[in-house]
Structure formats: C-alpha cells, structure tokens
Design a protein around this motif. Sequence first.
Motif, PDB file in Angstrom:
ATOM      1  N   GLN A 195       0.811  -1.210   0.000  1.00 29.18           N
ATOM      2  CA  GLN A 195       0.000   0.000   0.000  1.00 29.18           C
ATOM      3  C   GLN A 195       0.851   1.269   0.000  1.00 29.18           C
ATOM      4  O   GLN A 195       0.593   2.224   0.743  1.00 29.18           O
TER       5      GLN A 195
ATOM      6  N   GLU B  99       2.326   4.738  -1.572  1.00 30.99           N
ATOM      7  CA  GLU B  99       1.684   5.805  -2.327  1.00 30.99           C
ATOM      8  C   GLU B  99       2.171   5.747  -3.780  1.00 30.99           C
ATOM      9  O   GLU B  99       3.356   5.592  -4.045  1.00 30.99           O
TER      10      GLU B  99
ATOM     11  N   THR C 153       1.674  16.944   4.744  1.00 32.30           N
ATOM     12  CA  THR C 153       1.910  15.592   4.221  1.00 32.30           C
ATOM     13  C   THR C 153       3.266  15.471   3.529  1.00 32.30           C
ATOM     14  O   THR C 153       3.529  14.473   2.856  1.00 32.30           O
TER      15      THR C 153
ATOM     16  N   GLU D  24       5.413  12.398   4.474  1.00 31.40           N
ATOM     17  CA  GLU D  24       4.813  11.177   3.939  1.00 31.40           C
ATOM     18  C   GLU D  24       5.091  11.032   2.446  1.00 31.40           C
ATOM     19  O   GLU D  24       5.433   9.949   1.968  1.00 31.40           O
ATOM     20  N   HIS D  25       4.959  12.140   1.708  1.00 32.85           N
ATOM     21  CA  HIS D  25       5.209  12.090   0.262  1.00 32.85           C
ATOM     22  C   HIS D  25       6.675  11.779  -0.035  1.00 32.85           C
ATOM     23  O   HIS D  25       6.983  10.988  -0.933  1.00 32.85           O
TER      24      HIS D  25
ATOM     25  N   GLY E 157       7.390   8.213   0.755  1.00 31.17           N
ATOM     26  CA  GLY E 157       6.743   7.368  -0.250  1.00 31.17           C
ATOM     27  C   GLY E 157       7.523   7.328  -1.548  1.00 31.17           C
ATOM     28  O   GLY E 157       7.648   6.272  -2.178  1.00 31.17           O
TER      29      GLY E 157
ATOM     30  N   ALA F  82      -3.648   2.194  -9.710  1.00 29.10           N
ATOM     31  CA  ALA F  82      -3.707   2.227  -8.248  1.00 29.10           C
ATOM     32  C   ALA F  82      -4.777   1.250  -7.781  1.00 29.10           C
ATOM     33  O   ALA F  82      -5.477   0.628  -8.581  1.00 29.10           O
TER      34      ALA F  82
END
Length: 694
Positions: free
Chosen positions: A58, A60, A158, A161-162, A165, A500
């Motif tokens: 999972q 991104e 975010t 997180e990006h 990812g 996705a």
Amino acid sequence: MMAVTAAWRNQFGWRMRARLKIIPSIWLRLDLFTPQWGYVLRSVLAAALALGIGFVCQVEMPYSAASTVLLVANASQGAVLAKGFWRVAGTLVGGIVAILLMGLFAQTPALFLLAFGLWLGLCTGGAMIFRHFRASGTAVAGYTIGLATYGSLEHPDTSLEHALGRIATVVLGVVCLAVVAALSSARVSPSRFHAGFARLIGAVGRVMTTKLSGEARRDMAPAVGLVPELFALDDLLELASAESAEVALRAGAVREGMAALLAGLVGATAWSSTGPLHPIIERAASRVRQAVDTASEALNSIDGVEQARASIAAARHDLQALVVEAESLEGAEKLDVPIQLDRMIELAEDYEAALVGLARLRSGRRGARRSYRFHRDWRAGLDNGLRSFLAIVLGGAFWIATAWPDGSLMLLVLAPYCALLAMAGNPAAGAVEFVKGTVVAVPASFICAFIVLPQIDGFPLLIVALAPFWIAGLYATTKPKFAAASLAYLVAFNTLVGAANPMTYNFAAWCNQVCGWLAGVIVTLLCFRIILPRNPGKEAGRIAGKIRDDVLAIARRDGRWDRHAWEHLQHHRLSRIALALKGDPARQRLMMEDGLAGIHAGRALLRIRNTLRQNHFPATALSLTLAVLADSKSWSLAPAEAANTLRAIAELLLSANSGDPSAQGPVHQVAVALADLSSLIGAHPGFFALAESA
C-alpha cells in the motif's frame, strides 16, 4: 450462379491462404529468445513485480515503482546494478533535501521554488562534471525535489509522507529489477570488454601499419573515428566492473593499457608527411610494421598476448640501435630523422603498454595504478545549471500567477527533463523526441485507462492489460533511433494511467494531467532552444583551447609530468570535440587534426623537460632552452615567428655544443624536440593562436 460462387470461394480461399502464409514469417521474425526480447520480458516481469508489491504494501503511487523499473531497465546487468545504485543514492539525497526545503519554506511557495531551482541548477551542473552513472545519480538528486513534494505543496503537512513514499517506490523498483536481472540474465559485460579491448588493439595496430606503410598518410578519418570508440570502451569497463569484482580490482591497471592504446593511436597520426622516407626511417617503419603484424596474428589466439608483447619489445630494441646510427647524420637530417625515430619509439612503447594492460586483464595481475583525469567542462555545467534554475523559477512564476491547479505537474516534468537532457549530446533534438513520445503516450493511456481497464478486475488481468503497452515501449528502447522517445512514452503512459488500488476513472483529472504533461515537455523544448542554447562549435573551440593551454603549461612550468596521464586528459578532450562536432564533419576533421598536433607538441615539450633534468646538461644550453620556453606566450601571438625562432635555437644548440662529446647526446635530444615543436607550430598556427581558454 454456382460458377460465380465457386469462383468467389476460390478467390477468397486464395487470399486467406496468402494471409496465413504471412503468419509464420512474422513469427520467425518475432524471436522471443533474442537478447532484445529477453531484456523486454525481464523488464516487464520486474515492473509487474514492483507494481504488485506496491499494491500489497500500500505504498503511495505504486505505479511509480513500475516507472522506476522501466527507467532503470537495461539489457546489461552491470548497467542495471550501477544505474539502480546511483538512482537510489540520488533519491535518498534528494528526498532529504526535499524534507528540509518543505520544512523551511512550506508557507512561502515563492521561496520554495527559488530554493528548488537553485538545488536543481546545482545538481544539473554537477551532472555535467561527473561521469558514467554518477552523473545520472547527481541529476536524480536534483529533480527528486519535485517528485518527492508532488501533491504536498498544497498540503505541507503531508510532505514527510510524500518524500518517504517517493524513496520507498524508487527502492522497491530498483530492488525488483536487480533481483529479476540477477536471476534471469548473464553477466556478459566482462567478456564483451575483453573482446572489445582486443579488437581495438587490433584496429589501432592496423592504423599504425597503414600509416607507416605510406598509404593514405593524410587520411585522419580512421584515427579520428577510433577516439570516441576507445572512450566508449571506458564506459564498458565501468559496466564490467559493476558485474565482476575481479574486473573492478584490475580496472586501474587495465585503464593504463587503454590510455597507452590511445597514446599509440595519436602517435600513429604523426605520420602525415609526403615524399620518400630516409633509409633509416624506412627500415624503422618496416621493422615496426612487421612487429605489429606479428602481434595482431598472435592476438587471434587465446594465449598470444605474451607473444605479441615479445614481438613489440624486440622491435623497440632494434629502434634504439637505429637512434645511435642517426646521431652521425649531418645537416637537416640530423634533426628531422631523430624526430621521426623518437615518435616511432614512443609508438612501440605505447602499443606494448596496451598489450600489458590486456595481459593484466587476462592474468589477474593488478599492477601499479595511475591517477587519470577526465575533462570537466565547468562552463557547460554553469550554463546547464543556470538554464535549469531559470526554467523552474519561470515555470513556478507562471504557476503561481495563473493559479493553475495542475501547474505542479508541469514542474514535475520540467525538472527531470531539463536535468537529464542537459547530459545529452544534442539536448534540443532529445527534447523533440520527448515531445513525440509524450504525444504517443496520450492516446495510449486513454485507451488503456478508459476503454481496457474498466472491463477487467483483478491484478493478473491488470498486468495483462498493461503489458502490451509496456512491451511496445521497451522494445522501442532497443532501437537507438527511438530510444529517447520511447523512454518519454513509458514514463508518461505509466503516470497518466496511474494504476492504483482501487482504480478511479476521472476523465477531467486525466485531461488536466495531459495538459500539465504536454506543457512540461513543450516548455522543456523551448528552454533548450531559447535559454542558453547549446553551441557545439563554441564548445569544441573551448575544449581545443584547454588542450592548447595545457601544452603551454608544460613549457612554462617545470615538474614531473606523467606522459600517459597528461595525454589521457587530452584524449578525452579530443573525444568530446569529436562528439560535439558530429554534425559538422569538415570542422570536426580540422579541429581534431589541430588537437592531435597539440598533443604531439606536448610530447615534444615533455621530452625537453625530461632531458633538462639530466645533471650533465650544459649550463649555456640550459639557459638558452629555458629562455625560449619561458617565451612560450609569444607562440600564440605570432606562431610563424615562433616556429622560425624554435628552429633557429635548435640549430644553434647543435652547432654550439658540437665539440663536447658528453653533451652531444642530451643537447641533440633537446634540439630535435625543439625542431619538432617548430614544425608543429608552423603547420598549425591557427590552433596555437587560439584565445586562451576560449
């Protein structure tokens, strides 16, 4: 009626049989067991594996892991390992910088874009300085800022997180491709390098024998064409080192042999005079031709390298005996004959050193290692870095001014394309190919995303649907004519489809993405044509000026110069000139001839410097020689006068020291080198009159 029906059936049957006969021929041409198809199928398998693991974990944008596979994929296992390593390293550095920039400038987009542009410009300039996959790793570190922050500029909370990812998808794609390549492909680069090195030794030997036999003495094309090939062999050595630890350990010693082979090729170009040869030179040339022919025949056998070395060593010993004979000559021959003998001895020494490098590669002996330098074009790095900076700043200003929702996608495309195309030989032409590939990707992504994918369900069918589009692009990368366009197609197709879990089919969002992507590639093309456009002729002239400056540096500054190391740098510059002027053969030939003359002038100066360090060199001759060397700046101001002065000094040295037996040897060597330098400056006044560091 029945006759008409029968006739129609016969005609229809004939057409069907003719069409069916075509199928076997197409199938025969579609040989899935060729290296090209092996590379394509391995890459598709690795992309499917990366996409599947991305779904399971999972991550991104799991399709980004598949895009990484398609970008790093290569038929060579060594290229996969080297490209993958430096891509991961560049992504890690770029990801860390992206997190820092977002932390500092999350609330001020203008400052963020300015910092992004500065970092991208720095990395783009660095990519022009480094070589091999280190350059691509540096470029990746620059444009990862845009990839790691895409989608988080509007939501700064975010950003971490990006960035993580992005790093995760790149690592996932590289690891999947490396595993598949290691399990399903052979390590062929070491054997290819062995064969290529031996082949080029033979090719240089043929150039030597052709020149020494008097055939096509003014034809520089064979030598000029081999210079880029020899530096392409250095690229292959990098791949072989990535695949084999044994080759990596011996790479330094092998590179010495390659540098000597380049020196031998340059030495062969010195034979451009016309008319009959002196008997001593004729005997020397015949002896070297015989030795090179014997060595070439020996190289055809597996264990013939030592025999080839012995043949060249024996010829070099015989040439030394001819030098003693040439010292008894009188008049102009006392200078001209030794010049040619010195060049021929260097030619034999260089060819023997190349054979030593091949022997070390095969025997496992590492040998001593020299430090070799390559040309670093700081001016090109500055221009390309400044272009990338301006592209991001201007593109970002347009995005902010128009408040375009998908403007960040334009920057995401603009940054990597500006950085990667800067390293290409013809960036503007490469940008055109990127536009073509993107235009093809648009309808392909529409068909896949809105016609094919809505009809299927499940991961296996997803791969079945994506595989034909991937295969088409990957197979096109095996054709040099379509390689750049196909890479742009693969990246654009994968991103626009955006596989996705779960899939969403938003036509409006897709149209916005298409506009952003097309804007990115078109602006990239405009940047390379408008902002500091590349000028191959000016670039080649600047590199030639560097060769000339290094030649004059030997005259002005005393020191212990390593001839092979010094020449290796100049050889690399010659290869850069050849590549820069690939589209202008006439100018390429002229500048390559001037560059080769410059290297020969450097050789003559090195012979002088080495001789002047001898203890028994006469003081008067020493001061006279040092005075003419100190005046080397005038050589570029008045080359014709400098040539006459050097010739006169050479004759004066011989006449002034003719009664001193102990000084005759070294003084004669200096006089011969000065006369050689005189003839080179007189024959190539335009090269020596170049503006310094032009």
